[in-house]
Design a protein around this motif. Sequence first.
Motif, PDB file in Angstrom:
ATOM      1  N   ARG A 108      47.577  33.263  21.350  1.00  0.00           N
ATOM      2  CA  ARG A 108      46.247  33.478  20.761  1.00  0.00           C
ATOM      3  C   ARG A 108      46.321  34.613  19.750  1.00  0.00           C
ATOM      4  NH1 ARG A 108      41.674  35.258  19.273  1.00  0.00           N
ATOM      5  NH2 ARG A 108      39.828  35.344  20.599  1.00  0.00           N
ATOM      6  N   VAL A 109      45.784  34.364  18.546  1.00  0.00           N
ATOM      7  CA  VAL A 109      45.775  35.371  17.491  1.00  0.00           C
ATOM      8  C   VAL A 109      44.512  36.221  17.613  1.00  0.00           C
ATOM      9  CG1 VAL A 109      45.758  35.758  15.003  1.00  0.00           C
ATOM     10  CG2 VAL A 109      47.120  33.880  15.966  1.00  0.00           C
ATOM     11  N   HIS A 110      44.668  37.493  17.637  1.00  0.00           N
ATOM     12  CA  HIS A 110      43.539  38.420  17.717  1.00  0.00           C
ATOM     13  C   HIS A 110      43.421  39.205  16.415  1.00  0.00           C
ATOM     14  CE1 HIS A 110      42.823  37.958  22.083  1.00  0.00           C
ATOM     15  NE2 HIS A 110      44.126  37.711  22.115  1.00  0.00           N
ATOM     16  N   HIS A 111      42.189  39.333  15.925  1.00  0.00           N
ATOM     17  CA  HIS A 111      41.913  40.137  14.725  1.00  0.00           C
ATOM     18  C   HIS A 111      40.963  41.270  15.105  1.00  0.00           C
ATOM     19  CE1 HIS A 111      43.849  37.265  11.998  1.00  0.00           C
ATOM     20  NE2 HIS A 111      43.268  36.301  12.708  1.00  0.00           N
ATOM     21  N   ASP A 112      41.376  42.480  14.799  1.00  0.00           N
ATOM     22  CA  ASP A 112      40.576  43.647  15.177  1.00  0.00           C
ATOM     23  C   ASP A 112      39.213  43.651  14.507  1.00  0.00           C
ATOM     24  OD1 ASP A 112      42.615  44.520  16.773  1.00  0.00           O
ATOM     25  OD2 ASP A 112      43.529  45.773  15.215  1.00  0.00           O
ATOM     26  N   ASP A 113      39.091  43.009  13.340  1.00  0.00           N
ATOM     27  CA  ASP A 113      37.818  43.053  12.609  1.00  0.00           C
ATOM     28  C   ASP A 113      36.885  41.893  12.966  1.00  0.00           C
ATOM     29  OD1 ASP A 113      39.396  41.127  11.529  1.00  0.00           O
ATOM     30  OD2 ASP A 113      38.876  41.542   9.430  1.00  0.00           O
ATOM     31  N   TYR A 114      37.312  41.026  13.927  1.00  0.00           N
ATOM     32  CA  TYR A 114      36.454  39.899  14.302  1.00  0.00           C
ATOM     33  C   TYR A 114      35.500  40.309  15.409  1.00  0.00           C
ATOM     34  CZ  TYR A 114      34.929  35.585  16.530  1.00  0.00           C
ATOM     35  OH  TYR A 114      34.172  34.600  17.087  1.00  0.00           O
ATOM     36  N   ARG A 137      32.447  38.530  17.716  1.00  0.00           N
ATOM     37  CA  ARG A 137      31.776  37.281  18.061  1.00  0.00           C
ATOM     38  C   ARG A 137      30.277  37.512  18.139  1.00  0.00           C
ATOM     39  NH1 ARG A 137      33.052  33.484  23.377  1.00  0.00           N
ATOM     40  NH2 ARG A 137      31.525  31.845  22.884  1.00  0.00           N
TER      41      ARG A 137
END
Length: 286
Positions: A265-271, A273
């Motif tokens: 799973r790719v995680h983006h710090d700026d995302y 939800r």
Amino acid sequence: MDDLDEELELEMDDRRLDALVDAGPDDGTDLPRARYFSELLRLQGELVKLQDWVVHQKLKVVVLFEGRDSAGKGGAIKRITQRLNPRVCRVAALPAPNERERTQWYFQRYASHLPAGGEIVLFDRSWYNRAGVEKVMGFCTDDEYEEFFRSVVEFERMLIRSGTILIKYWFSISDEEQNKRFLMRIHDPLKQWKLSPMDLESRRRWEDYTRAKEVMFERTHTADSPWWVVEGDDKKRARLNCMAHFLSRIPYDEVPHQPVVLPPRVHHDDYIRHPVPESMKVPHIY
């Protein structure tokens, strides 16, 4: 257990219907439930392998399901397709022809549903409507009826010469068992939709349908395209026998697949939800 629940739900429905009419004493000939489920799941697993082989080899498979009303065609089709990819194995259940279709070449609307390479099509009733219901109910002329028999054998030979695997099943049911199943549907509000005026009329014209079936077999049972009769009085055995026979008609092997690896799973710090508004949520009734 979740997979079995789906099967149990279908089976419970059949058992519930049995209580609506007098089914007679248990003579000990019923297929044991444990064996039925184990064989059903085993055969469905083989059907998944067959599906992979059909796709891998780009085969074209057509299976016709014909027979009397309530003989079990729909139940067999449901069990065959239940675990297959609908993009590979699809059901063609055509309604009555419209005004435009009545002016077409008779086989034209059926031909449009034939498979391409890598596909299986199950016809829940087929072009043999003309040899059965249309003949008995007077929906075709005598000339149209005779033209059907002049054309259908060559039509099927053309399909086979083009590389199509064609299998034809007739689901047979006794007079007494059909009467029982019709009564079940009449007394069950969840199944009454299955009884059309045409179905009720077919009950009255039992002998006419028998004669039409005998003529159909005599004129269309060929070495290239034989009919296979499924004895349908016992639903469970009919389903399993049909599935096993279908598997036996197409030589297949297991298709090797690359191991499936779930990517990380790719995680983006700026995302971030966004919350779903309460007004959009389905109410929690259960």
